[in-house]
Write a protein that holds these residues in place. Sequence first.
Motif, PDB file in Angstrom:
ATOM      1  N   ALA A  46       0.956  -1.196   0.081  1.00  0.00           N
ATOM      2  CA  ALA A  46       0.191   0.032  -0.069  1.00  0.00           C
ATOM      3  C   ALA A  46       0.810   1.292   0.009  1.00  0.00           C
ATOM      4  O   ALA A  46       1.968   1.297   0.589  1.00  0.00           O
ATOM      5  CB  ALA A  46      -0.964   0.003   1.267  1.00  0.00           C
ATOM      6  N   THR A  47       0.320   2.429  -0.840  1.00  0.00           N
ATOM      7  CA  THR A  47       1.264   3.384  -0.674  1.00  0.00           C
ATOM      8  C   THR A  47       0.495   4.852  -0.689  1.00  0.00           C
ATOM      9  O   THR A  47      -0.881   4.567  -0.913  1.00  0.00           O
ATOM     10  CB  THR A  47       1.926   3.593  -1.995  1.00  0.00           C
ATOM     11  OG1 THR A  47       1.032   3.641  -3.114  1.00  0.00           O
ATOM     12  CG2 THR A  47       3.006   2.672  -2.337  1.00  0.00           C
ATOM     13  N   MET A  48       0.721   6.043  -0.474  1.00  0.00           N
ATOM     14  CA  MET A  48       0.079   6.768  -0.451  1.00  0.00           C
ATOM     15  C   MET A  48      -0.589   7.339  -1.724  1.00  0.00           C
ATOM     16  O   MET A  48      -1.715   7.884  -1.941  1.00  0.00           O
ATOM     17  CB  MET A  48       0.735   8.332  -0.045  1.00  0.00           C
ATOM     18  CG  MET A  48       1.347   8.088   1.643  1.00  0.00           C
ATOM     19  SD  MET A  48      -0.017   8.105   2.631  1.00  0.00           S
ATOM     20  CE  MET A  48      -0.144   9.980   2.970  1.00  0.00           C
ATOM     21  N   GLU A  49       0.317   7.187  -2.730  1.00  0.00           N
ATOM     22  CA  GLU A  49      -0.256   7.137  -4.341  1.00  0.00           C
ATOM     23  C   GLU A  49      -1.514   6.254  -4.505  1.00  0.00           C
ATOM     24  O   GLU A  49      -2.457   6.710  -5.069  1.00  0.00           O
ATOM     25  CB  GLU A  49       0.973   7.064  -5.023  1.00  0.00           C
ATOM     26  CG  GLU A  49       1.930   8.163  -5.114  1.00  0.00           C
ATOM     27  CD  GLU A  49       2.780   7.950  -3.800  1.00  0.00           C
ATOM     28  OE1 GLU A  49       2.855   6.795  -3.345  1.00  0.00           O
ATOM     29  OE2 GLU A  49       3.807   8.717  -3.833  1.00  0.00           O
ATOM     30  N   ARG A  50      -1.423   5.060  -4.172  1.00  0.00           N
ATOM     31  CA  ARG A  50      -2.432   4.290  -4.290  1.00  0.00           C
ATOM     32  C   ARG A  50      -3.943   4.491  -3.600  1.00  0.00           C
ATOM     33  O   ARG A  50      -5.049   4.395  -4.147  1.00  0.00           O
ATOM     34  CB  ARG A  50      -2.129   2.789  -3.943  1.00  0.00           C
ATOM     35  CG  ARG A  50      -1.011   2.027  -4.855  1.00  0.00           C
ATOM     36  CD  ARG A  50      -0.830   0.881  -4.393  1.00  0.00           C
ATOM     37  NE  ARG A  50       0.172   0.183  -5.296  1.00  0.00           N
ATOM     38  CZ  ARG A  50       0.321  -1.291  -5.453  1.00  0.00           C
ATOM     39  NH1 ARG A  50      -0.223  -1.966  -4.749  1.00  0.00           N
ATOM     40  NH2 ARG A  50       1.550  -1.522  -6.328  1.00  0.00           N
ATOM     41  N   VAL A  51      -3.506   5.049  -2.271  1.00  0.00           N
ATOM     42  CA  VAL A  51      -4.644   5.563  -1.545  1.00  0.00           C
ATOM     43  C   VAL A  51      -5.264   6.563  -2.240  1.00  0.00           C
ATOM     44  O   VAL A  51      -6.455   6.775  -2.399  1.00  0.00           O
ATOM     45  CB  VAL A  51      -4.276   5.871  -0.262  1.00  0.00           C
ATOM     46  CG1 VAL A  51      -5.444   6.597   0.763  1.00  0.00           C
ATOM     47  CG2 VAL A  51      -3.893   4.558   0.668  1.00  0.00           C
ATOM     48  N   ALA A  52      -4.632   7.735  -2.800  1.00  0.00           N
ATOM     49  CA  ALA A  52      -5.094   8.846  -3.420  1.00  0.00           C
ATOM     50  C   ALA A  52      -5.786   8.431  -4.345  1.00  0.00           C
ATOM     51  O   ALA A  52      -6.842   9.031  -4.666  1.00  0.00           O
ATOM     52  CB  ALA A  52      -3.789   9.796  -3.570  1.00  0.00           C
TER      53      ALA A  52
END
Length: 227
Positions: A46-52
């Motif tokens: 999980a990454t911040m980019e995927r959450v965004a």
Amino acid sequence: MMSAPSKGARMQNGDLSRREREKLNHRREILEAAERVFVRDGYQFATMERVAREADFAVGTLYNFFKSKEELFDEVIAGLADEAFAVLEKRVFREADPRAAVEALIEVRLLYPQQHRDFGRVFLEVALSSPPAALSGSLPENCRPLYRRYLESVTKVLGRGITAGVFREEDPLYMALCLEGVFASIGSHWIQEESAEPLPERLAKVSSILLGMVCRSQDNSLEGSAE
């Protein structure tokens, strides 16, 4: 999947401005998206980019709310803890009958994690892969005051039952801690292991055992309350 309330959901927001309410809604949407991403991709990937992307926000907007993936993960856990505590307050801590309160406590503590079973697996993976020092306090720091409040509330319920002659005359704090140990053990087992036995039947078995530990009466049947 039930959504995780944000930190903002814990605030009194009746007097907030439209902009502040919008900010709280965005925060809630990000936390809901984060829970889905952690479940789908696992914590490691999980990454911040995927959450965004999942929340349909720009990455920069996400960083306006959360500094890191670690903080975001902790806030998802805190939101779920807040949600569970609200259920416990309504069904357990406001119940006048100590035995009925403990029956409800057992049901909520064992069934609520099943509603978030997929995220529970991710949480356990993170906890079990942490260094021993971190594992000793697997709850995030922002959840610990709420946990202490929860433990105090359970201790009071048990103390009322002891005073009423319903429960065994033991130290209510240690009774509460013993129950917590069972909830943690059974809960993690049910999250990780598949079972052909229907959940209500498993709940009834555990409830019977725990009521036998706590109650003075020989009749510890749930009388249908676990259905």
